[in-house]
Write an enzyme that holds these catalytic residues in place. Structure first.
Site, PDB file in Angstrom:
ATOM      1  N   LYS A 156       1.393 -20.753  26.105  1.00  0.00           N
ATOM      2  CA  LYS A 156       0.483 -20.720  25.334  1.00  0.00           C
ATOM      3  C   LYS A 156       0.316 -20.040  24.506  1.00  0.00           C
ATOM      4  CE  LYS A 156      -2.214 -22.419  29.913  1.00  0.00           C
ATOM      5  NZ  LYS A 156      -2.497 -22.278  31.155  1.00  0.00           N
ATOM      6  N   GLN A 211      -4.998 -17.540  34.767  1.00  0.00           N
ATOM      7  CA  GLN A 211      -2.779 -19.007  35.088  1.00  0.00           C
ATOM      8  C   GLN A 211      -2.944 -18.480  36.598  1.00  0.00           C
ATOM      9  OE1 GLN A 211      -1.117 -20.607  32.226  1.00  0.00           O
ATOM     10  NE2 GLN A 211      -0.801 -21.675  34.073  1.00  0.00           N
ATOM     11  N   ASP A 233     -10.800 -21.618  29.838  1.00  0.00           N
ATOM     12  CA  ASP A 233     -10.659 -22.567  31.446  1.00  0.00           C
ATOM     13  C   ASP A 233     -12.016 -23.549  31.095  1.00  0.00           C
ATOM     14  OD1 ASP A 233      -7.986 -22.788  31.625  1.00  0.00           O
ATOM     15  OD2 ASP A 233      -7.867 -21.224  32.885  1.00  0.00           O
TER      16      ASP A 233
HETATM   17  N1  GUN Z   1      -2.504 -23.345  35.883  1.00  0.00           N
HETATM   18  C1  GUN Z   1      -1.709 -24.903  35.251  1.00  0.00           C
HETATM   19  N2  GUN Z   1      -2.723 -25.828  34.508  1.00  0.00           N
HETATM   20  C2  GUN Z   1      -3.770 -24.408  34.729  1.00  0.00           C
HETATM   21  C3  GUN Z   1      -4.701 -24.166  33.537  1.00  0.00           C
HETATM   22  O1  GUN Z   1      -5.454 -25.114  32.859  1.00  0.00           O
HETATM   23  N3  GUN Z   1      -5.396 -23.000  32.954  1.00  0.00           N
HETATM   24  C4  GUN Z   1      -5.215 -22.277  34.598  1.00  0.00           C
HETATM   25  N4  GUN Z   1      -5.833 -20.536  34.134  1.00  0.00           N
HETATM   26  N5  GUN Z   1      -4.219 -22.246  35.289  1.00  0.00           N
HETATM   27  C5  GUN Z   1      -2.842 -23.558  35.941  1.00  0.00           C
END
Ligand code: GUN
Length: 283
Positions: A52, A96, A119
């Site tokens: 990211k 996350q 998100d």
């Molecule tokens: N953990 C696995 N996929 C995601 C996601 O798309 N966003 C977040 N915040 N955590 C994750």
């Protein structure tokens, strides 16, 4: 032989479009900033967070990384989220998941301002999606819609079947396909005759977390098959929920793993960050 839907290529197109947009915004004095919070050092999370940050750098989004120790308390994390909500220069906040078990994930997600919920996990964002109002959409299902549209797959009037009913993929996927005028069915672990339902699908989205479970016997000739799985096969090799080799002879189109849905999730996160910045400026 099915057409292979190239998520890597399509996600690159989206990131390049966004890069151009952030370049223009910079000239107008508008910057875009994402705050990324990771608690503990779950190895998969570290890889995702790293990807990211890399995507942010490519697209021209500033990223602020908060790497907190495993012992961080819920109260400390909530305090940080509230501070970031108030911080003018922060456009998006991403916590996350998964969080360590002593922290209530729902409480943390609810603490994020819906205006910065890139998100799309906040109940307000999910509620807005369900009644067709403006709000951030969960990145993986939003990315799947882009994959379909940019591959020329018509959704309107099509029989769409989703296997899996998670809050992050299955449920928002159903709402998005419905918004595109698909006829939507959601299957799950209690569905009595799964194959009977999946064989009706013109568009089949599989998000169940079981390596190579869906083979050609689950699909209709010519179906578009979208594989959201990220699993390991018997040799430890990365694979999806769909048995790609079995399905590719019968499907009309199929996404590979890796290189299908995965890269789209990050591209849509970048898109949501740019959207957040534009909305903040009233653009
Ligand atoms: N953990 C696995 N996929 C995601 C996601 O798309 N966003 C977040 N915040 N955590 C994750």
């Amino acid at each position: 032989m099915a057409k292979i839907i190239d998520g890597k290529k399509i996600s690159q197109e989206i990131k390049d479009e966004l890069k151009e947009k952030t370049g223009q915004l910079k000239q107008e004095g508008v910057s875009v900033c994402l705050a990324v919070i990771q608690v503990g050092n779950n190895p998969a999370s570290t890889v995702y967070v790293g990807n990211k940050k890399k995507a942010c750098a490519y697209v021209g989004i500033e990223s602020l990384a908060y790497e907190l120790p495993e012992e961080t308390t819920e109260e400390e994390l909530l305090k940080l989220v509230r501070e970031l909500n108030e911080k003018e220069e922060v456009d998006g906040i991403l916590v996350q998941l998964p969080l360590p078990s002593h922290i209530d994930e729902d409480k943390v997600i609810q603490a994020i301002s819906p205006l910065k919920d890139v998100d799309g996990f906040h109940p307000q964002s999910v509620g807005a999606l369900s009644i067709g109002q403006k709000g951030f959409v969960s990145c993986t299902p939003a990315g799947i819609i882009q994959l379909l549209k940019r591959s020329g797959v018509e959704i309107d009037g099509k029989e769409c079947v989703i296997v899996g009913r998670s809050n992050i993929v299955g449920k928002p996927m159903a709402l998005l396909l419905l918004r595109e005028n698909g006829t939507v069915t959601v299957c799950h672990s209690h569905t009595s005759d799964l194959k009977e339902v999946t064989r009706r699908a013109d568009i089949l989205v599989v998000a169940i977390g079981k390596a190579k479970m869906v083979d050609s016997s689950y699909i209709k000739e010519g179906a578009v098959v979208i594989d959201v799985g990220m699993d390991r096969d018997e040799n430890g090799k990365l694979c999806g929920d769909v048995d790609f080799d079995s399905v590719k002879e019968k499907a009309g189109a199929v996404t590979p793993v890796p290189g299908g849905v995965g890269p789209m999730t990050i591209a849509m996160l970048m898109n949501n960050c740019v959207e957040a910045a534009l909305q903040k400026k009233g653009l």
